[in-house]
Design a protein around this motif. Structure first.
Motif, short mmCIF file in Angstrom:
data_model
loop_
_atom_site.label_atom_id
_atom_site.label_comp_id
_atom_site.label_asym_id
_atom_site.label_seq_id
_atom_site.Cartn_x
_atom_site.Cartn_y
_atom_site.Cartn_z
N ASP A 9 0.83 -1.19 0.00
CA ASP A 9 0.00 0.00 0.00
C ASP A 9 0.87 1.25 0.00
O ASP A 9 1.71 1.45 0.87
CB ASP A 9 -0.91 -0.01 1.23
CG ASP A 9 -1.87 1.16 1.23
OD1 ASP A 9 -1.52 2.18 1.84
OD2 ASP A 9 -2.93 1.06 0.59
N TYR A 11 0.15 4.42 0.50
CA TYR A 11 -0.05 5.33 1.63
C TYR A 11 0.70 4.84 2.86
O TYR A 11 1.32 5.62 3.59
CB TYR A 11 -1.56 5.46 1.94
CG TYR A 11 -2.32 6.18 0.87
CD1 TYR A 11 -2.35 7.57 0.80
CD2 TYR A 11 -3.04 5.47 -0.10
CE1 TYR A 11 -3.06 8.24 -0.19
CE2 TYR A 11 -3.76 6.13 -1.09
CZ TYR A 11 -3.77 7.50 -1.13
OH TYR A 11 -4.47 8.16 -2.10
N ARG A 18 -4.99 8.22 3.82
CA ARG A 18 -5.51 8.26 2.46
C ARG A 18 -6.10 9.63 2.12
O ARG A 18 -6.34 9.93 0.95
CB ARG A 18 -6.55 7.16 2.26
CG ARG A 18 -6.00 5.76 2.48
CD ARG A 18 -7.01 4.70 2.09
NE ARG A 18 -7.08 4.52 0.65
CZ ARG A 18 -6.26 3.73 -0.05
NH1 ARG A 18 -5.29 3.07 0.58
NH2 ARG A 18 -6.40 3.60 -1.34
N SER A 19 -6.32 10.46 3.15
CA SER A 19 -6.84 11.80 2.90
C SER A 19 -5.74 12.86 2.89
O SER A 19 -6.02 14.05 2.82
CB SER A 19 -7.87 12.17 3.98
OG SER A 19 -7.27 12.15 5.27
N LEU A 60 1.33 8.95 -6.07
CA LEU A 60 0.41 9.74 -5.24
C LEU A 60 0.56 11.23 -5.43
O LEU A 60 -0.35 12.00 -5.12
CB LEU A 60 0.60 9.38 -3.77
CG LEU A 60 0.34 7.92 -3.38
CD1 LEU A 60 0.48 7.73 -1.88
CD2 LEU A 60 -1.03 7.46 -3.85
N ARG A 66 -3.03 9.19 -8.85
CA ARG A 66 -3.52 8.91 -7.50
C ARG A 66 -4.99 8.47 -7.53
O ARG A 66 -5.38 7.53 -6.82
CB ARG A 66 -3.35 10.13 -6.61
CG ARG A 66 -3.82 9.91 -5.17
CD ARG A 66 -3.61 11.14 -4.31
NE ARG A 66 -4.09 10.93 -2.96
CZ ARG A 66 -4.02 11.83 -1.98
NH1 ARG A 66 -3.49 13.03 -2.23
NH2 ARG A 66 -4.49 11.56 -0.76
N ALA A 67 -5.78 9.16 -8.34
CA ALA A 67 -7.20 8.80 -8.45
C ALA A 67 -7.35 7.38 -8.99
O ALA A 67 -8.19 6.60 -8.54
CB ALA A 67 -7.91 9.80 -9.34
N TYR A 69 -5.09 4.99 -8.73
CA TYR A 69 -4.61 4.07 -7.69
C TYR A 69 -5.68 3.86 -6.62
O TYR A 69 -5.92 2.74 -6.17
CB TYR A 69 -3.33 4.61 -7.06
CG TYR A 69 -2.84 3.76 -5.92
CD1 TYR A 69 -2.14 2.58 -6.15
CD2 TYR A 69 -3.08 4.13 -4.60
CE1 TYR A 69 -1.70 1.79 -5.10
CE2 TYR A 69 -2.65 3.34 -3.54
CZ TYR A 69 -1.95 2.17 -3.80
OH TYR A 69 -1.52 1.38 -2.76
N ASP A 70 -6.34 4.96 -6.20
CA ASP A 70 -7.39 4.86 -5.19
C ASP A 70 -8.54 3.98 -5.68
O ASP A 70 -9.18 3.28 -4.90
CB ASP A 70 -7.93 6.25 -4.83
CG ASP A 70 -6.93 7.06 -4.03
OD1 ASP A 70 -5.99 6.46 -3.49
OD2 ASP A 70 -7.09 8.30 -3.95
N ARG A 71 -8.77 4.00 -6.96
CA ARG A 71 -9.90 3.25 -7.51
C ARG A 71 -9.56 1.78 -7.75
O ARG A 71 -10.34 0.90 -7.40
CB ARG A 71 -10.36 3.88 -8.82
CG ARG A 71 -11.57 3.18 -9.44
CD ARG A 71 -12.07 3.90 -10.66
NE ARG A 71 -13.25 3.24 -11.21
CZ ARG A 71 -13.84 3.61 -12.34
NH1 ARG A 71 -13.39 4.64 -13.02
NH2 ARG A 71 -14.91 2.95 -12.78
N GLY A 73 -6.28 0.20 -7.03
CA GLY A 73 -5.28 -0.45 -6.20
C GLY A 73 -3.95 -0.61 -6.93
O GLY A 73 -3.69 0.04 -7.95
#
Length: 318
Positions: A9, A11, A18-19, A60, A66-67, A69-71, A73
């Motif tokens: 991960d 983060y 994650r924020s 990131l 980043r978007a 990756y967040d969606r 993985g």
């Protein structure tokens, strides 16, 4: 960036939530980069950790990646690319067919239906065969990884090496490698076409080789510097001498200054690991004083005479 960074991960790698905003991510990266940079941290695994946090930061720090990756993985590149290709295909079909995509038999008879204004009888449909067959069917093959262990001398010289690895067809294939001289521990080399088979026109993946340089009883690697043991006699250590030795690059002569104790490191500039296109490392000859394991009567007599006449006390001197 490397294709082989562990799927950890991002983060958590950077130690942020994650924020976290862009400034938090940048601060975390700079702190970790200073800690793990291979020019600063010589611990085993530090270079790999530095590569991992660099990969995490570059993903990131960019809002778009980043978007994705967040969606999706860790495999976001693969799936985001597939999503873009799918969107392109459906848009093209909509332009030529009134917003409808063609339906084809899906795996296990499962079909996902959709249409502008909702699904219904006669509505357009997109099946899983379209989504995962046409889109994912044209994919580049996976990279394969291999760890190749070398002695210090083998890494110094480089040269030809033959390895047997998994082939694109699932069998075994033999690859003839040309290892460059001066490869370092942890360094990687990519062999095009040595990986898994692609699908359709996706192309074959690569073979990624990680070199591990193992020390032996005589030679050790420290970055691009080499340390070797220089075995000398007590009288050579006390009086000084020119000592012949075998270095990875061939025979050398080392000048031992008078009064050299065990552990003294004598630097031979530029005789470490070669670095094509760069500055070579240095060779350090580490003095190691050896005594006769089975002294003759005369040798014992001379040592006893020295013991009587010398006032030197190594414990007091240190």
């Amino acid at each position: 960036m490397s294709d082989t960074v562990a799927a950890e991960d991002y983060y958590r790698l950077l130690g942020v939530s994650r924020s976290a905003d862009a400034k938090e991510i940048q601060r975390a990266y700079r702190k970790l980069a200073r800690k793990y940079h291979p020019d600063v941290n010589k611990d085993a695994g530090a270079e790999d950790r530095f590569k991992q946090i660099s990969e995490a930061y570059h993903v990131l720090a960019d809002p778009e990646s980043r978007a994705q990756y967040d969606r999706f993985g860790p495999e976001f590149r693969q799936y985001a690319g597939a999503e873009r290709e799918y969107a392109s295909q459906t848009q093209g079909a909509a332009a030529g067919g009134g917003g409808r995509t063609r339906a084809r038999p899906g795996p296990s008879g499962f079909t996902w239906s959709s249409a502008q204004g909702g699904a219904g009888p006669g509505g357009a449909s997109v099946d899983w065969g379209d989504l995962f067959g046409d889109v994912f069917g044209s994919m580049r093959g996976m990279d394969h990884e291999l760890t190749l262990e070398l002695t210090v001398e083998e890494a110094f010289r480089g040269g030809a090496r033959t390895v047997v690895v998994s082939g694109p067809d699932g069998g075994r294939q033999t690859l003839d490698l040309q290892i460059p001289p001066g490869v370092l521990d942890g360094q990687r080399m990519r062999v095009a076409g040595g990986g898994g088979a692609g699908r359709d026109e996706g192309g074959v993946g690569d073979l990624v080789i990680t070199f591990r340089v193992r020390p032996d009883r005589r030679l050790r690697l420290d970055g691009k510097n080499i340390e070797m043991d220089l075995l000398i006699s007590p009288w050579e250590a006390a009086l000084g001498a020119s000592v012949s030795a075998r270095a990875p690059g061939g025979p050398i002569t080392v000048r031992v200054p008078p009064g050299s104790s065990s552990g003294r490191r004598l630097r031979l500039k530029g005789q470490g690991m070669p670095q094509p296109g760069g500055k070579p490392g240095d060779l350090f000859a580490k003095v190691k004083i050896m005594v006769p394991p089975h002294p003759t009567d005369r040798e014992r007599e001379l040592f006893e005479q020295l013991q009587r006449e010398s006032a030197f006390d190594p414990r007091r001197a240190s």
